[in-house]
Scaffold this motif. Structure first.
Motif, PDB file in Angstrom:
ATOM      1  N   ILE A 154       0.203   2.938   9.483  1.00  0.00           N
ATOM      2  CA  ILE A 154      -1.197   2.600   9.190  1.00  0.00           C
ATOM      3  C   ILE A 154      -1.543   2.999   7.752  1.00  0.00           C
ATOM      4  O   ILE A 154      -2.183   2.243   7.016  1.00  0.00           O
ATOM      5  CB  ILE A 154      -2.141   3.290  10.210  1.00  0.00           C
ATOM      6  CG1 ILE A 154      -1.878   2.781  11.629  1.00  0.00           C
ATOM      7  CG2 ILE A 154      -3.608   3.110   9.821  1.00  0.00           C
ATOM      8  CD1 ILE A 154      -2.014   1.289  11.835  1.00  0.00           C
ATOM      9  N   LEU A 155      -1.091   4.181   7.330  1.00  0.00           N
ATOM     10  CA  LEU A 155      -1.343   4.611   5.952  1.00  0.00           C
ATOM     11  C   LEU A 155      -0.672   3.670   4.963  1.00  0.00           C
ATOM     12  O   LEU A 155      -1.233   3.359   3.906  1.00  0.00           O
ATOM     13  CB  LEU A 155      -0.855   6.043   5.741  1.00  0.00           C
ATOM     14  CG  LEU A 155      -1.771   7.094   6.360  1.00  0.00           C
ATOM     15  CD1 LEU A 155      -1.082   8.449   6.428  1.00  0.00           C
ATOM     16  CD2 LEU A 155      -3.081   7.191   5.568  1.00  0.00           C
ATOM     17  N   GLY A 156       0.527   3.189   5.331  1.00  0.00           N
ATOM     18  CA  GLY A 156       1.230   2.223   4.471  1.00  0.00           C
ATOM     19  C   GLY A 156       0.413   0.950   4.299  1.00  0.00           C
ATOM     20  O   GLY A 156       0.316   0.409   3.196  1.00  0.00           O
ATOM     21  N   GLN A 203      -2.496  11.367   0.807  1.00  0.00           N
ATOM     22  CA  GLN A 203      -1.951  10.028   0.556  1.00  0.00           C
ATOM     23  C   GLN A 203      -2.866   9.216  -0.355  1.00  0.00           C
ATOM     24  O   GLN A 203      -2.462   8.181  -0.872  1.00  0.00           O
ATOM     25  CB  GLN A 203      -1.792   9.253   1.874  1.00  0.00           C
ATOM     26  CG  GLN A 203      -1.020   9.961   2.943  1.00  0.00           C
ATOM     27  CD  GLN A 203       0.429  10.108   2.569  1.00  0.00           C
ATOM     28  OE1 GLN A 203       1.078   9.152   2.169  1.00  0.00           O
ATOM     29  NE2 GLN A 203       0.933  11.330   2.655  1.00  0.00           N
ATOM     30  N   ALA A 204      -4.099   9.650  -0.519  1.00  0.00           N
ATOM     31  CA  ALA A 204      -5.054   8.884  -1.331  1.00  0.00           C
ATOM     32  C   ALA A 204      -4.991   9.331  -2.781  1.00  0.00           C
ATOM     33  O   ALA A 204      -4.441  10.383  -3.108  1.00  0.00           O
ATOM     34  CB  ALA A 204      -6.464   9.074  -0.787  1.00  0.00           C
ATOM     35  N   LYS A 205      -5.574   8.517  -3.634  1.00  0.00           N
ATOM     36  CA  LYS A 205      -5.512   8.814  -5.059  1.00  0.00           C
ATOM     37  C   LYS A 205      -6.571   9.832  -5.488  1.00  0.00           C
ATOM     38  O   LYS A 205      -6.397  10.558  -6.444  1.00  0.00           O
ATOM     39  CB  LYS A 205      -5.693   7.512  -5.837  1.00  0.00           C
ATOM     40  CG  LYS A 205      -5.455   7.744  -7.293  1.00  0.00           C
ATOM     41  CD  LYS A 205      -5.359   6.476  -8.067  1.00  0.00           C
ATOM     42  CE  LYS A 205      -5.225   6.836  -9.534  1.00  0.00           C
ATOM     43  NZ  LYS A 205      -5.655   5.746 -10.376  1.00  0.00           N
ATOM     44  N   ARG A 206      -7.663   9.841  -4.747  1.00  0.00           N
ATOM     45  CA  ARG A 206      -8.750  10.764  -5.078  1.00  0.00           C
ATOM     46  C   ARG A 206      -9.194  11.421  -3.777  1.00  0.00           C
ATOM     47  O   ARG A 206      -9.276  10.744  -2.751  1.00  0.00           O
ATOM     48  CB  ARG A 206      -9.885   9.956  -5.688  1.00  0.00           C
ATOM     49  CG  ARG A 206     -11.158  10.741  -5.955  1.00  0.00           C
ATOM     50  CD  ARG A 206     -12.192   9.799  -6.557  1.00  0.00           C
ATOM     51  NE  ARG A 206     -13.482  10.425  -6.690  1.00  0.00           N
ATOM     52  CZ  ARG A 206     -14.617   9.753  -6.897  1.00  0.00           C
ATOM     53  NH1 ARG A 206     -14.595   8.435  -7.004  1.00  0.00           N
ATOM     54  NH2 ARG A 206     -15.754  10.395  -7.005  1.00  0.00           N
ATOM     55  N   VAL A 207      -9.442  12.698  -3.818  1.00  0.00           N
ATOM     56  CA  VAL A 207      -9.812  13.419  -2.597  1.00  0.00           C
ATOM     57  C   VAL A 207     -11.160  14.121  -2.798  1.00  0.00           C
ATOM     58  O   VAL A 207     -11.301  14.977  -3.664  1.00  0.00           O
ATOM     59  CB  VAL A 207      -8.727  14.455  -2.202  1.00  0.00           C
ATOM     60  CG1 VAL A 207      -9.138  15.180  -0.924  1.00  0.00           C
ATOM     61  CG2 VAL A 207      -7.375  13.772  -2.017  1.00  0.00           C
ATOM     62  N   VAL A 208     -12.128  13.714  -1.992  1.00  0.00           N
ATOM     63  CA  VAL A 208     -13.463  14.313  -2.031  1.00  0.00           C
ATOM     64  C   VAL A 208     -13.600  15.201  -0.805  1.00  0.00           C
ATOM     65  O   VAL A 208     -13.453  14.731   0.325  1.00  0.00           O
ATOM     66  CB  VAL A 208     -14.553  13.217  -2.014  1.00  0.00           C
ATOM     67  CG1 VAL A 208     -15.941  13.832  -1.918  1.00  0.00           C
ATOM     68  CG2 VAL A 208     -14.442  12.319  -3.244  1.00  0.00           C
ATOM     69  N   MET A 246      -3.394  -2.429   1.081  1.00  0.00           N
ATOM     70  CA  MET A 246      -4.741  -2.982   0.864  1.00  0.00           C
ATOM     71  C   MET A 246      -5.238  -2.574  -0.526  1.00  0.00           C
ATOM     72  O   MET A 246      -5.776  -3.376  -1.270  1.00  0.00           O
ATOM     73  CB  MET A 246      -5.749  -2.448   1.881  1.00  0.00           C
ATOM     74  CG  MET A 246      -5.393  -2.633   3.322  1.00  0.00           C
ATOM     75  SD  MET A 246      -5.782  -4.249   3.889  1.00  0.00           S
ATOM     76  CE  MET A 246      -4.171  -4.946   4.051  1.00  0.00           C
ATOM     77  N   HIS A 247      -5.047  -1.301  -0.834  1.00  0.00           N
ATOM     78  CA  HIS A 247      -5.453  -0.787  -2.147  1.00  0.00           C
ATOM     79  C   HIS A 247      -4.713  -1.521  -3.262  1.00  0.00           C
ATOM     80  O   HIS A 247      -5.315  -1.920  -4.260  1.00  0.00           O
ATOM     81  CB  HIS A 247      -5.185   0.724  -2.207  1.00  0.00           C
ATOM     82  CG  HIS A 247      -5.264   1.298  -3.576  1.00  0.00           C
ATOM     83  ND1 HIS A 247      -4.173   1.815  -4.232  1.00  0.00           N
ATOM     84  CD2 HIS A 247      -6.304   1.412  -4.436  1.00  0.00           C
ATOM     85  CE1 HIS A 247      -4.544   2.234  -5.422  1.00  0.00           C
ATOM     86  NE2 HIS A 247      -5.818   2.005  -5.572  1.00  0.00           N
ATOM     87  N   LYS A 248      -3.430  -1.761  -3.053  1.00  0.00           N
ATOM     88  CA  LYS A 248      -2.642  -2.455  -4.083  1.00  0.00           C
ATOM     89  C   LYS A 248      -3.120  -3.877  -4.313  1.00  0.00           C
ATOM     90  O   LYS A 248      -2.986  -4.414  -5.401  1.00  0.00           O
ATOM     91  CB  LYS A 248      -1.155  -2.466  -3.707  1.00  0.00           C
ATOM     92  CG  LYS A 248      -0.480  -1.142  -3.956  1.00  0.00           C
ATOM     93  CD  LYS A 248       0.993  -1.242  -3.605  1.00  0.00           C
ATOM     94  CE  LYS A 248       1.600   0.142  -3.522  1.00  0.00           C
ATOM     95  NZ  LYS A 248       2.900   0.117  -2.833  1.00  0.00           N
ATOM     96  N   THR A 249      -3.668  -4.499  -3.260  1.00  0.00           N
ATOM     97  CA  THR A 249      -4.156  -5.866  -3.445  1.00  0.00           C
ATOM     98  C   THR A 249      -5.579  -5.870  -4.021  1.00  0.00           C
ATOM     99  O   THR A 249      -6.200  -6.918  -4.122  1.00  0.00           O
ATOM    100  CB  THR A 249      -4.169  -6.674  -2.126  1.00  0.00           C
ATOM    101  OG1 THR A 249      -5.118  -6.059  -1.231  1.00  0.00           O
ATOM    102  CG2 THR A 249      -2.813  -6.718  -1.468  1.00  0.00           C
TER     103      THR A 249
END
Ligand SMILES: Nc1ncnc2c1ncn2[C@@H]1O[C@H](COP(=O)(O)OP(=O)(O)O)[C@@H](O)[C@H]1O
Ligand SMILES: [Mg+2]
Length: 238
Positions: A184-186, A210-215, A191-194
């Motif tokens: 699912i994370l893949g 796994q995310a690029k930014r963490v809040v 989705m992010h890449k598109t």
């Protein structure tokens, strides 16, 4: 400067105002740009789902402003909110929320029916999005004939079928084993890449990483907002 995709200003949400009030969001300020991949992390009760409901136009704040594509949606009425929501946002929930007596493709098509999309286009969009999540061979199966990971992939296909620019996922791997979670994370990474904006809500550090930014959110307040230097995406420089 172009207006950010999402900008919240002093956002507050108070449940049960009065003596027993719960301050679920307490003056939250945050900006998210188009194409970001952001995790919102916090312990149970920290206000994550409340924040998701605000960001997803499922509920309105007690006070503060929420600009989505430059438009203040915090004062909109239900019917206006649902128009914005349908156009902009694809939702993924922990519990999949599939309809048990409908097949995978019927589940994916259902929100497209509500949008008034014709039968042929509906089918085309549904097949396209089920293929994107690797379920082209499972389209005519019902939820109880699929694994949890497959059911969540159907839910993702449903969320992306109408091509909303924003994906909001609340604990999407909460009910899944580690192999399915990875899958699912893949898909969320793809989705992010598109070019989609992906907002992933979780209580799990490993998943947030796994995310690029963490809040990080705590007691309804933003505690930290960090860029993940380890984030791996070949598409970064495009
Ligand atoms: N509908 C509601 N009515 C009253 N209190 C609520 C409601 N929804 C959430 N809360 C409270 O608001 C706080 C934040 O909850 P929530 O946003 O669900 O946190 P999380 O998703 O991080 O677990 C908690 O204290 C919770 O008990
Ligand atoms: Mg929650």
């Amino acid at each position: 400067m172009e207006e950010a995709l999402i900008r919240v200003v002093d956002l507050c949400k108070i449940y049960n105002p009065g003596e027993n009030e719960v301050r679920a969001l307490d003056h939250v300020n945050l900006q998210i740009d188009r194409g970001e991949f952001v995790a919102i992390i916090g312990q149970s009760g920290s206000g994550k789902s409340t924040f998701m409901n605000m960001l997803g136009c499922l509920d309105v704040p007690t006070s503060g402003e929420y600009y989505l594509n430059g438009t203040d949606v915090s004062t909109m009425k239900d019917n206006q909110l649902s128009v914005v929501r349908n156009k902009e946002i694809g939702f993924i929930f922990q519990g999949f929320n599939l309809i048990a007596n409908l097949t995978a493709i019927e589940n994916v098509e259902l929100p497209l029916i509500y949008r008034g999309i014709d039968r042929k286009t509906r089918k085309q969009l549904a097949v396209e999005s089920l293929t994107m999540v690797g379920l082209e061979k499972r389209m005519h199966h019902k939820p109880n004939e699929m694994s949890g990971g497959q059911q969540q992939r159907v839910a993702i296909a449903r969320a992306i079928a109408a091509k909303p620019p924003v994906i909001l996922a609340d604990e999407p791997t909460g009910n899944l084993d580690s192999a399915s979670s990875k899958e699912i994370l893949g898909i969320l990474k793809d989705m992010h890449k598109t070019g989609k904006t992906v907002i992933l809500i979780t209580h799990d550090n490993g998943i947030a990483a796994q995310a690029k930014r963490v809040v990080r959110i705590m007691d309804g307040k933003i505690e930290s907002d960090l860029i993940n230097e380890q984030f791996d995406s070949e598409e970064e420089d495009l």
